[in-house]
Design an enzyme around this catalytic site. Structure first.
Site, PDB file in Angstrom:
ATOM      1  N   SER A   1     -16.679 -10.563   0.090  1.00  0.00           N
ATOM      2  CA  SER A   1     -16.772 -12.026   0.049  1.00  0.00           C
ATOM      3  C   SER A   1     -18.219 -12.410  -0.214  1.00  0.00           C
ATOM      4  O   SER A   1     -19.153 -11.800   0.330  1.00  0.00           O
ATOM      5  CB  SER A   1     -16.311 -12.627   1.380  1.00  0.00           C
ATOM      6  OG  SER A   1     -16.665 -13.991   1.468  1.00  0.00           O
TER       7      SER A   1
ATOM      8  N   HIS B   1      11.458 -10.441   9.852  1.00  0.00           N
ATOM      9  CA  HIS B   1      10.950 -11.820   9.858  1.00  0.00           C
ATOM     10  C   HIS B   1       9.471 -11.843  10.238  1.00  0.00           C
ATOM     11  O   HIS B   1       8.957 -12.868  10.702  1.00  0.00           O
ATOM     12  CB  HIS B   1      11.741 -12.704  10.826  1.00  0.00           C
ATOM     13  CG  HIS B   1      13.219 -12.490  10.752  1.00  0.00           C
ATOM     14  ND1 HIS B   1      14.001 -13.045   9.769  1.00  0.00           N
ATOM     15  CD2 HIS B   1      14.058 -11.728  11.512  1.00  0.00           C
ATOM     16  CE1 HIS B   1      15.249 -12.661   9.932  1.00  0.00           C
ATOM     17  NE2 HIS B   1      15.315 -11.862  10.975  1.00  0.00           N
TER      18      HIS B   1
END
Length: 477
Positions: free
Chosen positions: A282, A152
Site C-alpha cells: 500500500s 455462509h
C-alpha cells in the site's frame, strides 16, 4: 509499448509471450498462408494444373511477411483477405496465378482461426496441467491439517487445509476435461465456397463430385488430419465460438472461486499469496500485504465471464448463409478471451507455487470455535454415562451462553472446556474433554478423501500428460 495512445492492458500488462504471439497479426497471416498452401497441395493432389514449383514457391515465401505492405494494399482494396492474397503473390510470383483458387474468404480465414484456437487451447491445457500438479502437491502436504470449515462464512464443522484445496483442484480438473472435450470437437470448416454448396470447387473439378470430396479430404490431411464439419455455410457455425467461450468462462469461474477464497483466507491470516521481497502492499500503509494477485485473478475473470453472452448474440443473429456483422466482434472477443484466461492461469500458477500457510493462526481460530462444536458430542457422552440428556442440555446451554457473551462483549477467549472441567455437573467428563479437544477428531474423512481423489483422478491425468511442457510463471506487475 507506446505511451502516446491507448494500448490494451491485456497485451501490455497481463498476457504471456506465447499467447500474444499466437494471436499476433504476423501469426494470423502466416496461418492463412499455411491454409493457402494446403489448398494448393490438395488441388494438385486431385490433378488440377498446379505445379510442384508453384507449391514450392508458396512454401518458400511462407514467412516472407511484410505487414506494412499488406496494410497499404488493404487501404486501397478495403478487403483484408484480398490484401493478403495480393501481398503473397507479390513475393511468390510463380504461384500468384493459383493462390486462393476456387476459395471464398472464409475458406481461408475460418480454417485459419480454428487452427489458431487449437494451438491456443493446447497452451491453456499445459497451464492447467501445471496448475493441477501444484494444487495436488499443496493438497497432499496439508491433507491432515485441521482448519475451520465455513458455510455462509460462518464457522462450521472442521475440514482440512488440503481438503479445501481439493475443492479448487476439482474445479480445475473439470476444466481440464472441458478443454480435452473441446479439442476433440474441433473440426475444420473445410472448403465450402461462398454459400456452403461447394459450387466453385465442383466447377474446378469439371462437375465431378467425387473429386470435390477428395479435394476437401486432402485439404484436411495437409492441415494435420482434423475432421471436417459435415455441413456449413460460408462460415462454420458461430455456435462453436460460444462453446469456446463457455470453456474459457469455466476456467475463469474456477480461478475466481479460488481467488475469492484466498482473499478471505488472507483476511483471516490463515493462508496468503506470496509477497515478493521488494513488493509494496500500500502506498499509504507500509504494513499491508494486500492480495493483489488474487484480486487481479478476480478482476480478469469477471471480464471473461461476461463474454459468452456476446458469442451467443453473434451466433443467433447470423443471416442465412453469411453476414459480416460477426467479423469485427470476433476479432476482439475471441483473442481477448484467450489472452485473458492465459493471464489468469499464469497468475494462478504463480500464486499456488508458493502459498503461505500459518498453522498457528489456524489453530487459534479452531480453539475459538471448537468448544461450541463439541457440544453435541458432550451431550452424547453424558448420556452414555447415565445422565439425563435434557437436563445436561439445559446446563450446557447456560454455561455456553455465558461464555459466548464474554467473547462477544468483553473480547475474552473461549474457556468453555475449562469451565466444564471445573463445573460439578461436568467434571466427570474431564478426561473425555481432554481427548475430545483434539481437532483431528472432527475432520471426518477429509484426509482420506484427499488421498483417494489424488490417486484416482489427478495423478492419472498428470501421468498421461507428463510430456507436456512444464509452465513456469512470473508476474511482472
Amino acid at each position: 509499448m507506446s505511451y502516446d495512445y491507448y494500448e490494451n492492458p491485456l497485451i501490455t500488462r497481463y498476457s504471456s509471450g506465447p499467447m500474444k504471439e499466437i494471436f499476433s497479426e504476423r501469426e494470423k497471416v502466416r496461418t492463412m498462408r499455411f491454409v493457402w498452401i494446403a489448398l494448393a497441395k490438395a488441388e494438385q493432389a486431385i490433378g488440377l494444373d498446379i505445379s510442384k514449383d508453384q507449391v514450392h514457391d508458396l512454401e518458400t515465401h511462407l514467412d516472407n511477411i511484410d505487414l506494412v505492405e499488406i496494410e497499404q494494399i488493404e487501404k486501397q482494396t478495403k478487403h483484408d483477405v484480398m490484401a493478403n492474397v495480393l501481398a503473397y503473390g507479390n513475393h511468390a510470383k510463380l504461384a500468384k496465378p493459383i493462390i486462393h483458387l476456387g476459395a471464398t474468404s472464409c475458406d481461408i480465414t475460418d480454417n485459419a482461426d480454428l487452427l489458431i484456437y487449437q494451438r491456443a487451447l493446447l497452451i491453456l491445457k499445459s497451464r492447467v496441467v501445471t496448475l493441477m500438479k501444484q494444487l495436488a502437491k499443496f493438497a497432499d502436504e496439508y491433507k491432515e491439517l485441521p482448519t475451520l470449515g465455513y458455510t455462509h462464512f460462518q464457522a462450521a464443522q472442521l475440514t482440512t487445509v488440503g481438503k479445501r484445496a481439493t475443492l479448487w483442484l476439482h474445479d480445475v480438473y473439470k476444466d481440464f476435461k472441458y478443454i480435452e472435450a473441446l479439442l476433440s470437437n474441433i473440426k475444420l470448416k473445410g472448403l465450402k465456397g461462398a454459400t456452403g454448396t461447394q459450387a466453385s470447387y465442383l466447377h474446378l473439378c469439371n462437375n465431378d463430385s467425387t473429386k470435390v470430396v477428395q479435394l476437401e479430404q486432402e485439404f484436411a490431411n495437409f492441415l494435420g488430419g482434423l475432421s471436417i464439419e459435415p455441413i456449413a455455410s460460408q462460415t462454420y457455425s458461430r455456435k462453436f465460438d460460444y462453446e469456446i467461450l463457455s470453456v474459457l468462462s469455466q476456467i475463469a469461474q474456477s480461478a475466481s472461486k479460488f481467488s475469492n477464497d484466498l482473499r478471505l483466507l488472507q483476511h483471516l491470516k490463515e493462508v496468503e499469496e506470496p509477497f515478493e521481497q521488494n513488493q509494496i502492499g500500500s502506498s499509504a500503509m507500509p504494513y499491508k500485504r494486500n492480495p493483489m494477485k488474487s484480486e487481479r485473478i478476480t478482476s480478469l475473470s469477471r471480464y471473461v465471464l461476461s463474454l459468452p453472452i456476446n458469442a451467443s448474440i453473434t451466433s443467433s443473429t447470423q443471416w442465412f448463409e453469411r453476414t459480416l456483422d460477426d467479423s469485427a466482434n470476433r476479432r476482439i472477443v475471441l483473442p481477448s478471451a484467450f489472452i485473458a484466461v492465459d493471464a489468469i492461469l499464469n497468475i494462478y500458477i504463480n500464486v499456488t507455487k508458493s502459498l503461505v500457510v500459518y498453522p498457528k493462526v489456524i489453530e487459534k481460530h479452531i480453539e475459538e470455535e471448537l468448544p461450541f462444536m463439541m457440544s453435541e458430542n458432550i451431550l452424547m457422552e453424558s448420556v452414555k454415562l447415565g445422565k439425563d440428556r435434557q437436563e445436561m442440555h439445559e446446563k450446557l446451554k447456560v454455561i455456553s451462553m455465558d461464555v459466548s457473551k464474554n467473547i462477544k462483549l468483553m473480547g475474552k477467549d473461549n474457556d468453555l472446556i475449562n469451565r466444564l472441567k471445573q463445573d460439578s455437573d461436568f467434571s466427570f467428563l474431564s478426561d473425555y474433554l481432554d481427548q475430545a479437544s483434539n481437532a483431528s477428531n472432527y475432520i471426518g474423512l477429509a484426509s482420506h478423501q484427499v488421498s483417494d481423489f489424488l490417486k484416482n483422478y489427478i495423478y492419472p491425468v498428470l501421468e498421461q500428460n507428463k510430456t507436456l511442457e512444464e509452465i513456469t510463471s512470473s508476474v511482472d506487475k
